[in-house]
Design a protein around this motif. Structure first.
Motif, PDB file in Angstrom:
ATOM      1  N   ILE A   1       0.867  -1.181   0.000  1.00  0.00           N
ATOM      2  CA  ILE A   1       0.000   0.000   0.000  1.00  0.00           C
ATOM      3  C   ILE A   1       0.900   1.226   0.000  1.00  0.00           C
ATOM      4  O   ILE A   1       1.885   1.282   0.745  1.00  0.00           O
ATOM      5  CB  ILE A   1      -0.916   0.038   1.246  1.00  0.00           C
ATOM      6  CG1 ILE A   1      -1.880  -1.151   1.251  1.00  0.00           C
ATOM      7  CG2 ILE A   1      -1.691   1.357   1.310  1.00  0.00           C
ATOM      8  CD1 ILE A   1      -2.664  -1.288   2.551  1.00  0.00           C
TER       9      ILE A   1
ATOM     10  N   ALA B   1      -2.407   0.360  -4.357  1.00  0.00           N
ATOM     11  CA  ALA B   1      -2.267  -0.958  -3.736  1.00  0.00           C
ATOM     12  C   ALA B   1      -1.991  -2.006  -4.797  1.00  0.00           C
ATOM     13  O   ALA B   1      -2.391  -1.867  -5.957  1.00  0.00           O
ATOM     14  CB  ALA B   1      -3.528  -1.316  -2.953  1.00  0.00           C
TER      15      ALA B   1
ATOM     16  N   TRP C   1      -1.652  -8.837  -2.268  1.00  0.00           N
ATOM     17  CA  TRP C   1      -2.674  -9.452  -1.438  1.00  0.00           C
ATOM     18  C   TRP C   1      -2.809  -8.810  -0.067  1.00  0.00           C
ATOM     19  O   TRP C   1      -1.817  -8.540   0.608  1.00  0.00           O
ATOM     20  CB  TRP C   1      -2.367 -10.939  -1.239  1.00  0.00           C
ATOM     21  CG  TRP C   1      -2.215 -11.719  -2.501  1.00  0.00           C
ATOM     22  CD1 TRP C   1      -1.083 -12.320  -2.972  1.00  0.00           C
ATOM     23  CD2 TRP C   1      -3.237 -11.974  -3.476  1.00  0.00           C
ATOM     24  NE1 TRP C   1      -1.329 -12.929  -4.170  1.00  0.00           N
ATOM     25  CE2 TRP C   1      -2.644 -12.745  -4.510  1.00  0.00           C
ATOM     26  CE3 TRP C   1      -4.591 -11.638  -3.577  1.00  0.00           C
ATOM     27  CZ2 TRP C   1      -3.352 -13.169  -5.624  1.00  0.00           C
ATOM     28  CZ3 TRP C   1      -5.303 -12.073  -4.691  1.00  0.00           C
ATOM     29  CH2 TRP C   1      -4.683 -12.823  -5.693  1.00  0.00           C
ATOM     30  N   LYS C   2      -4.051  -8.591   0.333  1.00  0.00           N
ATOM     31  CA  LYS C   2      -4.345  -8.287   1.734  1.00  0.00           C
ATOM     32  C   LYS C   2      -4.246  -9.567   2.544  1.00  0.00           C
ATOM     33  O   LYS C   2      -3.741  -9.583   3.669  1.00  0.00           O
ATOM     34  CB  LYS C   2      -5.743  -7.683   1.869  1.00  0.00           C
ATOM     35  CG  LYS C   2      -6.151  -7.403   3.310  1.00  0.00           C
ATOM     36  CD  LYS C   2      -7.572  -6.855   3.378  1.00  0.00           C
ATOM     37  CE  LYS C   2      -7.999  -6.617   4.822  1.00  0.00           C
ATOM     38  NZ  LYS C   2      -9.411  -6.145   4.912  1.00  0.00           N
TER      39      LYS C   2
ATOM     40  N   ILE D   1      -7.417 -12.445  -1.158  1.00  0.00           N
ATOM     41  CA  ILE D   1      -8.112 -11.164  -1.027  1.00  0.00           C
ATOM     42  C   ILE D   1      -7.165 -10.061  -1.479  1.00  0.00           C
ATOM     43  O   ILE D   1      -6.077  -9.901  -0.913  1.00  0.00           O
ATOM     44  CB  ILE D   1      -8.555 -10.916   0.427  1.00  0.00           C
ATOM     45  CG1 ILE D   1      -9.506 -12.022   0.886  1.00  0.00           C
ATOM     46  CG2 ILE D   1      -9.212  -9.547   0.567  1.00  0.00           C
ATOM     47  CD1 ILE D   1      -9.872 -11.940   2.360  1.00  0.00           C
TER      48      ILE D   1
ATOM     49  N   ALA E   1      -5.095  -6.637  -2.107  1.00  0.00           N
ATOM     50  CA  ALA E   1      -4.668  -5.553  -1.220  1.00  0.00           C
ATOM     51  C   ALA E   1      -5.648  -4.391  -1.301  1.00  0.00           C
ATOM     52  O   ALA E   1      -6.065  -3.983  -2.392  1.00  0.00           O
ATOM     53  CB  ALA E   1      -3.270  -5.088  -1.595  1.00  0.00           C
ATOM     54  N   ASP E   2      -6.013  -3.870  -0.147  1.00  0.00           N
ATOM     55  CA  ASP E   2      -6.966  -2.774  -0.027  1.00  0.00           C
ATOM     56  C   ASP E   2      -6.224  -1.535   0.463  1.00  0.00           C
ATOM     57  O   ASP E   2      -5.615  -1.562   1.538  1.00  0.00           O
ATOM     58  CB  ASP E   2      -8.060  -3.168   0.969  1.00  0.00           C
ATOM     59  CG  ASP E   2      -9.069  -2.059   1.227  1.00  0.00           C
ATOM     60  OD1 ASP E   2      -8.937  -0.962   0.637  1.00  0.00           O
ATOM     61  OD2 ASP E   2      -9.985  -2.288   2.037  1.00  0.00           O
TER      62      ASP E   2
ATOM     63  N   HIS F   1      -7.187   0.970   1.840  1.00  0.00           N
ATOM     64  CA  HIS F   1      -7.760   1.485   3.085  1.00  0.00           C
ATOM     65  C   HIS F   1      -7.588   0.520   4.250  1.00  0.00           C
ATOM     66  O   HIS F   1      -8.117   0.750   5.344  1.00  0.00           O
ATOM     67  CB  HIS F   1      -9.245   1.781   2.896  1.00  0.00           C
ATOM     68  CG  HIS F   1      -9.523   2.766   1.796  1.00  0.00           C
ATOM     69  ND1 HIS F   1      -9.283   4.122   1.929  1.00  0.00           N
ATOM     70  CD2 HIS F   1      -9.998   2.586   0.527  1.00  0.00           C
ATOM     71  CE1 HIS F   1      -9.611   4.729   0.798  1.00  0.00           C
ATOM     72  NE2 HIS F   1     -10.042   3.835  -0.065  1.00  0.00           N
ATOM     73  N   ALA F   2      -6.852  -0.569   4.049  1.00  0.00           N
ATOM     74  CA  ALA F   2      -6.684  -1.576   5.096  1.00  0.00           C
ATOM     75  C   ALA F   2      -5.845  -1.027   6.251  1.00  0.00           C
ATOM     76  O   ALA F   2      -4.988  -0.156   6.081  1.00  0.00           O
ATOM     77  CB  ALA F   2      -6.020  -2.824   4.523  1.00  0.00           C
TER      78      ALA F   2
ATOM     79  N   GLU G   1     -10.128  -5.882   9.454  1.00  0.00           N
ATOM     80  CA  GLU G   1      -9.661  -4.818   8.560  1.00  0.00           C
ATOM     81  C   GLU G   1      -8.142  -4.755   8.482  1.00  0.00           C
ATOM     82  O   GLU G   1      -7.590  -3.995   7.687  1.00  0.00           O
ATOM     83  CB  GLU G   1     -10.218  -3.476   9.032  1.00  0.00           C
ATOM     84  CG  GLU G   1     -11.737  -3.397   9.003  1.00  0.00           C
ATOM     85  CD  GLU G   1     -12.265  -2.082   9.546  1.00  0.00           C
ATOM     86  OE1 GLU G   1     -11.445  -1.184   9.834  1.00  0.00           O
ATOM     87  OE2 GLU G   1     -13.494  -1.957   9.687  1.00  0.00           O
TER      88      GLU G   1
ATOM     89  N   MET H   1      -4.458  -5.833   7.506  1.00  0.00           N
ATOM     90  CA  MET H   1      -3.758  -6.557   6.448  1.00  0.00           C
ATOM     91  C   MET H   1      -2.969  -7.719   7.049  1.00  0.00           C
ATOM     92  O   MET H   1      -2.363  -7.580   8.117  1.00  0.00           O
ATOM     93  CB  MET H   1      -2.817  -5.587   5.731  1.00  0.00           C
ATOM     94  CG  MET H   1      -2.348  -6.021   4.360  1.00  0.00           C
ATOM     95  SD  MET H   1      -1.502  -4.620   3.548  1.00  0.00           S
ATOM     96  CE  MET H   1      -1.267  -5.286   1.903  1.00  0.00           C
TER      97      MET H   1
ATOM     98  N   THR I   1      -4.222   3.178   9.035  1.00  0.00           N
ATOM     99  CA  THR I   1      -4.201   3.159   7.577  1.00  0.00           C
ATOM    100  C   THR I   1      -3.056   4.039   7.083  1.00  0.00           C
ATOM    101  O   THR I   1      -2.573   4.923   7.806  1.00  0.00           O
ATOM    102  CB  THR I   1      -5.522   3.687   6.995  1.00  0.00           C
ATOM    103  OG1 THR I   1      -5.692   5.059   7.414  1.00  0.00           O
ATOM    104  CG2 THR I   1      -6.706   2.857   7.458  1.00  0.00           C
TER     105      THR I   1
END
Length: 342
Positions: free
Chosen positions: A51, A64, A67-68, A74, A76-77, A79-80, A227, A229, A255
């Motif tokens: 991120i 991003a 992977w998260k 899942i 990568a987000d 906002h994680a 939430e 990572m 974050t």
């Protein structure tokens, strides 16, 4: 508080010794034209998830890749939540600065005065000042360099610090600089004693809430772990997300955007008064890196492009791998410089 603390910095040293790198070497590759391309390339070369937040005046960009959560595939987000590790020391230093400005703490008061029971257990405690601990000039041994004692438990911060009691100092106070997590463990204890309540509450009320940082947490127990990572250690297959690290100066979760907002506010005078700013500047830098098993982070301000750049990578390894993470960060900054200055 009878809770089992996992001293993860030292306890997984054996795993770090077994690291086998995937062979990534950013220095041999042409520089891509966008940050996103660079993140994609890094994932292709073995980083699990990345991120990046770029915070410029009135403009925050998030990126991003990877992977998260690797096992569940899942993505990568941006906002994680992420374990920011020693970037937490920026928040502790800012809190200490405010308490000094309020004359509740003194930079010149000694460790022995603040915590009398360590006077005979930590060498030079009667000469080590709060300022020296903030600046990592105390000479106090870093507890993370000490091996974990099998079966040991920790009821409070001092019971954890006990692993370095009665051991020689690394150097005499204020003679050198050497980074030591023990400094900030003790500062957390000092603040708690001074306030009569947890420094976590003070950080939240004085620093986080005024900035609207609702995605920053002092300890893992405060955060929604769904939430967070996942974290991966080279040479160690399972997700290490659940490993605990609740000690001062390394416990925070946030974050990338929240970290960028905090660092910009710390630098530009939004957070601190002019008096506080002068104190902070005298004791600590306006940037930091962070390392915990499975979590590596860098947060810095770059004045030439007026940008705070935060990089989170949920992969960690031994020292040579950390060099690759720093190379990745430098390449991201170079891409930003080319794009913003063109």
């Amino acid at each position: 508080m009878h809770k089992r603390y996992i001293p993860v910095i030292s306890s997984m040293a054996f795993a770090c010794l077994t690291v086998i790198l995937s062979g990534c070497s950013f220095g041999l590759q042409p520089l891509p034209s966008t940050v996103q391309q660079q993140l994609n390339d890094a994932v292709d070369q073995g980083m699990d998830g990345i991120i990046v937040c770029v915070n410029r005046p009135n403009d925050i960009q998030l990126y991003a890749a990877g992977w998260k959560n690797r096992e569940s595939q899942i993505p990568a987000d941006p906002h994680a939540l992420f374990k920011i590790a020693s970037i937490s020391k920026l928040y502790v230093a800012a809190a200490t600065t405010r308490l000094v400005a309020e004359e509740k703490l003194s930079l010149d008061k000694t460790l022995a005065e603040y915590i009398p029971e360590v006077a005979d257990r930590i060498e030079f405690a009667d000469r080590i000042t709060l300022k020296m601990m903030l600046q990592h000039r105390s000479g106090i041994l870093d507890y993370s360099s000490e091996p974990e004692v099998t079966g040991e438990t920790f009821d409070d911060y001092l019971s954890f610090a006990a692993r370095i009691y009665d051991k020689p100092a690394v150097f005499e106070p204020n003679k050198k600089y050497r980074y030591s997590n023990t400094n900030y463990l003790l500062i957390g204890e000092i603040i708690d004693r001074t306030l009569g309540y947890s420094h976590h509450t003070y950080v939240r009320d004085e620093l986080l809430t005024p900035l609207g940082l609702s995605n920053t947490y002092n300890i893992p127990d405060e955060a929604n772990m769904e939430e967070l990572m996942s974290g991966y250690l080279k040479g160690w297959e399972p997700d290490v997300k659940d490993w605990e690290y609740p000690l001062p100066g390394g416990s925070m979760i946030a974050t990338a955007e929240d970290v960028s907002v905090f660092l910009r506010a710390l630098i530009d005078g939004t957070l601190l008064s002019p008096e506080e700013q002068a104190i902070y500047t005298s004791v600590y830098p306006y940037e930091h890196t962070g390392w915990l098993p499975g979590y590596t982070s860098i947060a810095r301000y770059h004045p030439d492009i007026d940008a705070v750049v935060v990089q989170f990578v949920n992969t960690s390894g031994k020292e040579i791998y950390w060099l690759e993470l720093k190379r990745l960060y430098k390449r991201i900054v170079r891409i930003l410089e080319m794009n913003y200055q063109s």
